[in-house]
Design a protein around this motif. Sequence first.
Motif, PDB file in Angstrom:
ATOM      1  N   ASN A  84       0.425  10.240  31.551  1.00  0.00           N
ATOM      2  CA  ASN A  84      -0.677   9.731  30.733  1.00  0.00           C
ATOM      3  C   ASN A  84      -0.353   8.333  30.214  1.00  0.00           C
ATOM      4  N   ARG A  85       0.827   8.202  29.649  1.00  0.00           N
ATOM      5  CA  ARG A  85       1.221   6.924  29.050  1.00  0.00           C
ATOM      6  C   ARG A  85       1.312   5.824  30.096  1.00  0.00           C
ATOM      7  N   ALA A  86       1.876   6.162  31.261  1.00  0.00           N
ATOM      8  CA  ALA A  86       2.021   5.152  32.313  1.00  0.00           C
ATOM      9  C   ALA A  86       0.659   4.705  32.835  1.00  0.00           C
TER      10      ALA A  86
ATOM     11  N   GLY B  16       1.776   7.793  40.854  1.00  0.00           N
ATOM     12  CA  GLY B  16       2.831   8.495  40.123  1.00  0.00           C
ATOM     13  C   GLY B  16       2.406   9.906  39.758  1.00  0.00           C
ATOM     14  N   PHE B  17       3.102  10.896  40.331  1.00  0.00           N
ATOM     15  CA  PHE B  17       2.838  12.298  40.011  1.00  0.00           C
ATOM     16  C   PHE B  17       4.081  12.894  39.366  1.00  0.00           C
TER      17      PHE B  17
ATOM     18  N   LEU C 141      -0.062   2.622  36.621  1.00  0.00           N
ATOM     19  CA  LEU C 141      -0.358   3.548  37.704  1.00  0.00           C
ATOM     20  C   LEU C 141      -1.760   3.353  38.236  1.00  0.00           C
ATOM     21  N   SER C 142      -1.903   3.598  39.517  1.00  0.00           N
ATOM     22  CA  SER C 142      -3.227   3.561  40.129  1.00  0.00           C
ATOM     23  C   SER C 142      -3.797   4.963  40.311  1.00  0.00           C
ATOM     24  N   VAL C 143      -2.905   5.951  40.520  1.00  0.00           N
ATOM     25  CA  VAL C 143      -3.312   7.322  40.810  1.00  0.00           C
ATOM     26  C   VAL C 143      -2.323   8.281  40.151  1.00  0.00           C
ATOM     27  N   THR C 144      -2.840   9.348  39.546  1.00  0.00           N
ATOM     28  CA  THR C 144      -2.000  10.424  39.039  1.00  0.00           C
ATOM     29  C   THR C 144      -2.828  11.699  39.049  1.00  0.00           C
ATOM     30  N   ALA C 145      -2.261  12.782  38.542  1.00  0.00           N
ATOM     31  CA  ALA C 145      -3.007  14.042  38.397  1.00  0.00           C
ATOM     32  C   ALA C 145      -2.879  14.494  36.961  1.00  0.00           C
ATOM     33  N   ASN C 146      -3.997  14.879  36.355  1.00  0.00           N
ATOM     34  CA  ASN C 146      -3.981  15.178  34.933  1.00  0.00           C
ATOM     35  C   ASN C 146      -5.250  15.919  34.532  1.00  0.00           C
ATOM     36  N   GLY C 147      -5.239  16.416  33.319  1.00  0.00           N
ATOM     37  CA  GLY C 147      -6.467  16.910  32.721  1.00  0.00           C
ATOM     38  C   GLY C 147      -7.355  15.728  32.364  1.00  0.00           C
TER      39      GLY C 147
ATOM     40  N   ILE D 295       5.786   5.073  41.322  1.00  0.00           N
ATOM     41  CA  ILE D 295       6.493   4.279  40.329  1.00  0.00           C
ATOM     42  C   ILE D 295       7.838   4.955  40.065  1.00  0.00           C
ATOM     43  N   PRO D 296       8.905   4.228  39.775  1.00  0.00           N
ATOM     44  CA  PRO D 296      10.208   4.868  39.539  1.00  0.00           C
ATOM     45  C   PRO D 296      10.183   5.780  38.304  1.00  0.00           C
ATOM     46  N   GLY D 297      10.996   6.839  38.365  1.00  0.00           N
ATOM     47  CA  GLY D 297      11.233   7.664  37.186  1.00  0.00           C
ATOM     48  C   GLY D 297      10.412   8.923  37.048  1.00  0.00           C
ATOM     49  N   THR D 298       9.559   9.234  38.012  1.00  0.00           N
ATOM     50  CA  THR D 298       8.668  10.390  37.857  1.00  0.00           C
ATOM     51  C   THR D 298       9.418  11.722  37.818  1.00  0.00           C
ATOM     52  N   GLU D 299      10.649  11.745  38.316  1.00  0.00           N
ATOM     53  CA  GLU D 299      11.414  12.995  38.314  1.00  0.00           C
ATOM     54  C   GLU D 299      11.819  13.426  36.903  1.00  0.00           C
TER      55      GLU D 299
END
Length: 436
Positions: free
Chosen positions: A263-265, A197-198, A271-277, A251-255
Motif C-alpha cells: 500500500n505504502r509503496a 510489486g506483489f 509501483l505500477s501494479v500490485t494486489a490489494n483490497g 521493486i526490490p524488497g517485496t520478500e
Amino acid sequence: MTISRRDVLLGGAGLAAGSLASPFLGSVPASAQVPKFEPEPGASLRLLRWAPFVKGEEDAWIANTKKFTEATGVEVRIDKESWEDIRPKAAVAANVGSGPDIVWVWFDDAQQYPDKLLDVTDLANGLAKTYGGFYPGNEVYAKVKDRFVGVPLATIGNAVVYRDSWVKDAGFSEFPKDTKGLLELGKALKAKGHPMGFTLGHGVGDGNNFTHWVLWSHGGKMVSEEGKVVINSPETVAALRYVAELYKTFIPGTESWLDVNNNRAFIAGDLSVTANGVSIYYAAANDPKLADMAADMKSTNFPVGPVGQPVELHQTTTAGIFKYTKYPKAAQAYLAFMFDAPQYNAWLQGASAYCCQTLKAFASNPVWTSKPIHAAYAKASETLRPNGYAGPLGPQSAAAMADWIVVDMVAEAATGQRTPEEAAKRAQSRAERIYR
C-alpha cells in the motif's frame, strides 16, 4: 428508525414484522428464522477485531454497536490488533480460556480450536434461512462437520490494482488476462521505470492471496482431495519457475513486505501494479494531493494461468464466540443484531467495497455498482477458493497456513534462495509433518 430492546431480542424473526425494511434489500421475508437471544442480566462483552484499513468500515461497526448497546444495555468493548497479531492473540485466548468474548479470525483459524468455540449453529442457520444462505466458500471456513463454530462475517476481496496510464505507456491497451501477458507487462513496465510489486512476506492477506494464486494458477495444490500432500509436483515447479521470472520485474524488497508495505509503496508512486483490497484506492482518493493518482487507478481480477480458470484465495474473516464467555446469549444477540439488514448493509456501505458480504441476499447492496473500481471486488465471496484446496479444511490446513508454507515456498523460489525444485521439496517436507 428506532430499534427497541424487543426487536433486538427477537432477532430477525421479530424485526421481520416490519422494522427491518432496507433500502438495499427490501423487507426481510416473513419466514425469517433468526432465533431469540435474550442477554444475561448485567452482561457486557469484549470484541477483538483486526485493525481497519478503511476507517468508514470501523466507524459503521462502532455506530451499529452503539445502537445495540442503546437497545439492550449491553456494553461492548472493542479492541483492535494488527492483522498479523490477531491469529496468535486468538490462539492464546483459546488455550488459556480467558480474554475477549468474541473474536474476528482469519481463514480457517477457527479450525485450530473448534472445541474452544461456542456452537452457533442455530444462529448461523437462522441467518442463512433469512438471507439467502452463506456462500459455500465462507461457510466451509466456519463449520466443523455440521456444526458452525463461528459466523462467516466478510470476505476482503483481493484484486490487481494498477496505474492505467503507465500500463498504456508500456504498450498495453488493456491489462493482460493471462499469466504470460502479465510477465510481458512486468518486463515492459520495469523498462519504463515503473516496476510491479506483489507481497512475498508474511502478509496475512496480500502475501497469502498472491502466493496461493501463483500456485493454483499453474495447477499446483497443497493436498489431494483425500488429504495427501502433493505440493511437490510438476505443476508447482512450473508455478515457481514462473514467479522467479516475474520477480525480476518487481521493486526490490517485496520478500519482507507485510500487508501495509505494498500500500505504502503504491501510494508513494513507486509501483505500477500490485494486489490489494480496495482500501489502496481510497488511500489515494481521500487525499487531495493524490487526486490524479486515484483517477489513474483501475482494478481487475488476477490473470488466468495454465490451469485455464480463475483461481483466487481472498481473505475471509469469521466471528467466533469463545466457550468461556460468561454471556453466550448476549454475544449471540450482538451478532444477530449486527447481521440484521439495516446494520449489515450500513457496514457494507461504510466499508466502501472493502468487505464483501457472506450472505447472498446482501449482494444487491449498491456499493458494488457505485464506482467502477469496486467491480473486481464484488464477487469475492462467490469466487473464493478455500486455502486447504484440494483437501478438506481442518486443523492441518489451518496449521499449514499459519506456518506460511505456501508463502515461504513461493518467496524462496522467486528470490533465488532455493531453486524451484528445492523450494517445492522443502514445502512437501514441511506439509507432511502437519498432514501425517
